[in-house]
Scaffold this motif. Structure first.
Motif, PDB file in Angstrom:
ATOM      1  N   PHE A   1     -43.112  52.868  55.619  1.00 46.95           N
ATOM      2  CA  PHE A   1     -41.939  53.654  55.224  1.00 46.95           C
ATOM      3  C   PHE A   1     -42.220  55.150  55.316  1.00 46.95           C
ATOM      4  CE2 PHE A   1     -39.696  55.824  51.667  1.00 46.95           C
ATOM      5  CZ  PHE A   1     -38.431  55.817  52.238  1.00 46.95           C
ATOM      6  N   VAL A   2     -43.395  55.565  54.836  1.00 51.49           N
ATOM      7  CA  VAL A   2     -43.760  56.981  54.891  1.00 51.49           C
ATOM      8  C   VAL A   2     -43.826  57.456  56.334  1.00 51.49           C
ATOM      9  CG1 VAL A   2     -45.591  58.660  54.424  1.00 51.49           C
ATOM     10  CG2 VAL A   2     -44.948  57.000  52.667  1.00 51.49           C
ATOM     11  N   TRP A   3     -44.432  56.633  57.205  1.00 53.23           N
ATOM     12  CA  TRP A   3     -44.528  57.027  58.614  1.00 53.23           C
ATOM     13  C   TRP A   3     -43.157  57.070  59.272  1.00 53.23           C
ATOM     14  CZ3 TRP A   3     -47.285  59.487  61.970  1.00 53.23           C
ATOM     15  CH2 TRP A   3     -46.967  59.364  63.328  1.00 53.23           C
ATOM     16  N   ALA A   4     -42.315  56.056  59.001  1.00 58.05           N
ATOM     17  CA  ALA A   4     -40.976  56.032  59.585  1.00 58.05           C
ATOM     18  C   ALA A   4     -40.160  57.233  59.123  1.00 58.05           C
ATOM     19  CB  ALA A   4     -40.262  54.730  59.217  1.00 58.05           C
ATOM     20  N   LEU A   5     -40.283  57.569  57.848  1.00 57.98           N
ATOM     21  CA  LEU A   5     -39.560  58.725  57.317  1.00 57.98           C
ATOM     22  C   LEU A   5     -40.091  60.025  57.909  1.00 57.98           C
ATOM     23  CD1 LEU A   5     -37.393  59.673  55.313  1.00 57.98           C
ATOM     24  CD2 LEU A   5     -39.196  59.805  53.562  1.00 57.98           C
ATOM     25  N   PHE A   6     -41.407  60.122  58.044  1.00 59.44           N
ATOM     26  CA  PHE A   6     -42.012  61.297  58.664  1.00 59.44           C
ATOM     27  C   PHE A   6     -41.532  61.451  60.108  1.00 59.44           C
ATOM     28  CE2 PHE A   6     -45.423  62.685  61.558  1.00 59.44           C
ATOM     29  CZ  PHE A   6     -45.577  64.005  61.151  1.00 59.44           C
ATOM     30  N   SER A   7     -41.532  60.359  60.855  1.00 58.37           N
ATOM     31  CA  SER A   7     -41.091  60.404  62.254  1.00 58.37           C
ATOM     32  C   SER A   7     -39.634  60.816  62.358  1.00 58.37           C
ATOM     33  CB  SER A   7     -41.293  59.026  62.908  1.00 58.37           C
ATOM     34  OG  SER A   7     -42.651  58.637  62.881  1.00 58.37           O
ATOM     35  N   LEU A   8     -38.811  60.297  61.448  1.00 61.38           N
ATOM     36  CA  LEU A   8     -37.396  60.645  61.456  1.00 61.38           C
ATOM     37  C   LEU A   8     -37.200  62.128  61.152  1.00 61.38           C
ATOM     38  CD1 LEU A   8     -34.467  59.657  61.652  1.00 61.38           C
ATOM     39  CD2 LEU A   8     -34.567  59.149  59.200  1.00 61.38           C
ATOM     40  N   CYS A   9     -37.941  62.638  60.181  1.00 60.16           N
ATOM     41  CA  CYS A   9     -37.837  64.051  59.828  1.00 60.16           C
ATOM     42  C   CYS A   9     -38.292  64.942  60.979  1.00 60.16           C
ATOM     43  CB  CYS A   9     -38.669  64.345  58.582  1.00 60.16           C
ATOM     44  SG  CYS A   9     -37.995  63.653  57.043  1.00 60.16           S
ATOM     45  N   GLN A  10     -39.352  64.532  61.666  1.00 55.90           N
ATOM     46  CA  GLN A  10     -39.814  65.311  62.807  1.00 55.90           C
ATOM     47  C   GLN A  10     -38.776  65.308  63.929  1.00 55.90           C
ATOM     48  OE1 GLN A  10     -42.637  67.238  62.762  1.00 55.90           O
ATOM     49  NE2 GLN A  10     -42.577  66.598  60.635  1.00 55.90           N
ATOM     50  N   ASN A  11     -38.088  64.185  64.079  1.00 53.61           N
ATOM     51  CA  ASN A  11     -37.063  64.089  65.119  1.00 53.61           C
ATOM     52  C   ASN A  11     -35.928  65.063  64.861  1.00 53.61           C
ATOM     53  OD1 ASN A  11     -35.423  63.299  67.202  1.00 53.61           O
ATOM     54  ND2 ASN A  11     -35.233  61.183  66.575  1.00 53.61           N
ATOM     55  N   VAL A  12     -35.543  65.231  63.606  1.00 53.07           N
ATOM     56  CA  VAL A  12     -34.441  66.139  63.298  1.00 53.07           C
ATOM     57  C   VAL A  12     -34.903  67.585  63.139  1.00 53.07           C
ATOM     58  CG1 VAL A  12     -33.087  64.324  62.216  1.00 53.07           C
ATOM     59  CG2 VAL A  12     -34.589  65.735  60.815  1.00 53.07           C
ATOM     60  N   GLY A  13     -36.202  67.826  63.367  1.00 55.49           N
ATOM     61  CA  GLY A  13     -36.694  69.195  63.382  1.00 55.49           C
ATOM     62  C   GLY A  13     -37.219  69.701  62.059  1.00 55.49           C
ATOM     63  N   LEU A  14     -37.543  68.807  61.129  1.00 56.85           N
ATOM     64  CA  LEU A  14     -38.080  69.217  59.841  1.00 56.85           C
ATOM     65  C   LEU A  14     -39.469  68.621  59.640  1.00 56.85           C
ATOM     66  CD1 LEU A  14     -34.928  68.678  57.599  1.00 56.85           C
ATOM     67  CD2 LEU A  14     -35.775  70.845  58.481  1.00 56.85           C
ATOM     68  N   PRO A  15     -40.432  69.437  59.191  1.00 55.64           N
ATOM     69  CA  PRO A  15     -40.273  70.857  58.879  1.00 55.64           C
ATOM     70  C   PRO A  15     -40.639  71.779  60.034  1.00 55.64           C
ATOM     71  CG  PRO A  15     -42.354  70.079  58.028  1.00 55.64           C
ATOM     72  CD  PRO A  15     -41.687  68.885  58.677  1.00 55.64           C
ATOM     73  N   HIS A  16     -41.389  71.263  61.065  1.00 48.96           N
ATOM     74  CA  HIS A  16     -41.928  72.182  62.065  1.00 48.96           C
ATOM     75  C   HIS A  16     -41.535  71.840  63.505  1.00 48.96           C
ATOM     76  CE1 HIS A  16     -44.259  74.002  58.926  1.00 48.96           C
ATOM     77  NE2 HIS A  16     -44.908  72.884  58.681  1.00 48.96           N
ATOM     78  N   SER A  17     -40.762  70.773  63.712  1.00 46.41           N
ATOM     79  CA  SER A  17     -40.404  70.407  65.080  1.00 46.41           C
ATOM     80  C   SER A  17     -39.383  71.389  65.646  1.00 46.41           C
ATOM     81  CB  SER A  17     -39.805  68.997  65.113  1.00 46.41           C
ATOM     82  OG  SER A  17     -40.759  68.061  64.706  1.00 46.41           O
ATOM     83  N   PRO A  18     -39.481  71.727  66.918  1.00 44.49           N
ATOM     84  CA  PRO A  18     -38.507  72.655  67.509  1.00 44.49           C
ATOM     85  C   PRO A  18     -37.117  72.047  67.558  1.00 44.49           C
ATOM     86  CG  PRO A  18     -39.864  71.652  69.210  1.00 44.49           C
ATOM     87  CD  PRO A  18     -40.483  71.258  67.898  1.00 44.49           C
ATOM     88  N   ARG A  19     -36.112  72.880  67.320  1.00 42.20           N
ATOM     89  CA  ARG A  19     -34.735  72.406  67.440  1.00 42.20           C
ATOM     90  C   ARG A  19     -34.402  72.205  68.914  1.00 42.20           C
ATOM     91  NH1 ARG A  19     -33.371  70.734  62.647  1.00 42.20           N
ATOM     92  NH2 ARG A  19     -31.179  70.990  63.163  1.00 42.20           N
ATOM     93  N   ARG A  20     -33.580  71.209  69.180  1.00 36.89           N
ATOM     94  CA  ARG A  20     -33.278  70.881  70.567  1.00 36.89           C
ATOM     95  C   ARG A  20     -31.795  71.025  70.861  1.00 36.89           C
ATOM     96  NH1 ARG A  20     -35.734  65.144  70.168  1.00 36.89           N
ATOM     97  NH2 ARG A  20     -34.881  65.496  68.104  1.00 36.89           N
ATOM     98  N   ASP A  21     -31.468  70.999  72.145  1.00 35.71           N
ATOM     99  CA  ASP A  21     -30.085  71.180  72.564  1.00 35.71           C
ATOM    100  C   ASP A  21     -29.169  70.093  72.016  1.00 35.71           C
ATOM    101  OD1 ASP A  21     -30.768  73.427  73.945  1.00 35.71           O
ATOM    102  OD2 ASP A  21     -30.930  72.431  75.891  1.00 35.71           O
ATOM    103  N   SER A  22     -29.714  68.925  71.695  1.00 34.00           N
ATOM    104  CA  SER A  22     -28.884  67.824  71.203  1.00 34.00           C
ATOM    105  C   SER A  22     -28.169  68.180  69.917  1.00 34.00           C
ATOM    106  CB  SER A  22     -29.733  66.567  70.987  1.00 34.00           C
ATOM    107  OG  SER A  22     -30.772  66.825  70.056  1.00 34.00           O
ATOM    108  N   ASP A  23     -28.658  69.207  69.209  1.00 39.01           N
ATOM    109  CA  ASP A  23     -28.002  69.632  67.977  1.00 39.01           C
ATOM    110  C   ASP A  23     -26.623  70.227  68.248  1.00 39.01           C
ATOM    111  OD1 ASP A  23     -30.107  68.870  66.405  1.00 39.01           O
ATOM    112  OD2 ASP A  23     -31.059  70.836  66.398  1.00 39.01           O
ATOM    113  N   THR A  24     -26.455  70.842  69.388  1.00 38.36           N
ATOM    114  CA  THR A  24     -25.231  71.581  69.660  1.00 38.36           C
ATOM    115  C   THR A  24     -24.278  70.847  70.593  1.00 38.36           C
ATOM    116  OG1 THR A  24     -26.348  72.756  71.467  1.00 38.36           O
ATOM    117  CG2 THR A  24     -26.396  73.786  69.295  1.00 38.36           C
ATOM    118  N   THR A  25     -24.717  69.766  71.215  1.00 39.07           N
ATOM    119  CA  THR A  25     -23.827  69.008  72.083  1.00 39.07           C
ATOM    120  C   THR A  25     -23.052  67.986  71.255  1.00 39.07           C
ATOM    121  OG1 THR A  25     -25.614  67.439  72.600  1.00 39.07           O
ATOM    122  CG2 THR A  25     -25.265  69.281  74.118  1.00 39.07           C
ATOM    123  N   TYR A  26     -21.993  67.467  71.841  1.00 33.29           N
ATOM    124  CA  TYR A  26     -21.091  66.562  71.135  1.00 33.29           C
ATOM    125  C   TYR A  26     -21.834  65.333  70.605  1.00 33.29           C
ATOM    126  CZ  TYR A  26     -16.812  63.962  70.143  1.00 33.29           C
ATOM    127  OH  TYR A  26     -15.795  63.263  69.520  1.00 33.29           O
ATOM    128  N   GLY A  27     -21.673  65.061  69.324  1.00 33.22           N
ATOM    129  CA  GLY A  27     -22.304  63.890  68.717  1.00 33.22           C
ATOM    130  C   GLY A  27     -23.700  64.117  68.195  1.00 33.22           C
TER     131      GLY A  27
END
Length: 236
Positions: free
Chosen positions: A21-47
């Protein structure tokens, strides 16, 4: 065989679920850019990220291991409250058998198969500049060992085949409708491979992907039967 593969004792399984659970939550947080992952273009495109099956799969895995950790914790530390959460057991089994296992296997195998054939069809090289390699692996690689760990460590009751296929089909058709709507509303396709295929080939690809997920569903059911026996399968 089941005796050799099963993790005996409640505490080891609880610790294992907590780690997953900790790893899955960590991976999910990294995917959404928290705390240190770079923000990606998918944030601004539709959906946003919600149009990617990889992201939805990470959410499903996080929910699954969160449920497992909650159930294990109540069983160990609050045994008198077990009945109050008994309804979570069939929900956990359904999420794993109908959604997490076939979809997770589909994401991992399909992604790396297309990546090996032509990565531009699924993960263009330009993404390496914003997504580090380890982040790519948290989204598309480590999801596979998490599936196998859960498969081996705990038995899961599978629903009747028809109910299972209907559940998976509802999810698959809903996701297909969603990505078609994204294209209709924004003019973009979620995956680069869809941009180079004709309508007929798109339809063939969608149907093939559906059959692949159904095949993975039956594979999970078969492996569960081999590991845990017939007693862990619903008869109706």
């Amino acid at each position: 065989m089941a005796g050799r593969l099963r993790l005996r004792g409640e505490r080891p399984v609880t610790v294992l679920h907590l780690c997953c659970f900790v790893w899955a939550l960590f991976s999910l947080c990294q995917n959404v850019g928290l705390p240190h992952s770079p923000r990606r273009d998918s944030d601004t495109t539709y959906g946003g990220r919600w149009k990617y099956l990889t992201f939805l799969n990470q959410i499903l895995q996080t929910v699954l291991f969160g449920l497992c950790t909650l159930i294990d914790g109540v069983h160990m530390f609050l045994p008198t409250r077990q009945r109050s959460i008994s309804w979570l057991l069939p929900l956990k089994d359904f999420i794993f058998s109908v959604l997490v296992f076939p979809i997770g296997l589909f994401v991992a195998i399909t992604f790396w198969t297309l990546y090996a054939y032509d990565r531009e069809l699924v993960y263009p090289k330009e993404l390496d500049e914003v997504n580090p390699s380890w982040l790519n692996h948290t989204m598309h690689t480590t999801i596979l060992p998490l599936l196998l760990i859960e498969l081996v460590s705990c038995p899961h009751k599978y629903p009747h085949k028809l109910k299972g296929i209907i559940g998976l089909s509802i999810f698959g058709s809903s996701y297909l409708t969603w990505i078609i709507w994204v294209n209709h509303a924004s003019g973009i396709w979620v995956y680069p491979i869809l941009e180079v295929l004709s309508r007929a080939r798109k339809a063939l690809l969608f149907f093939t992907c559906y059959l692949e997920m159904v095949g993975f569903y039956f594979l999970g059911e078969k492996l569960t039967k081999l590991l845990w026996g017939e007693t862990h399968k619903h008869k109706k």
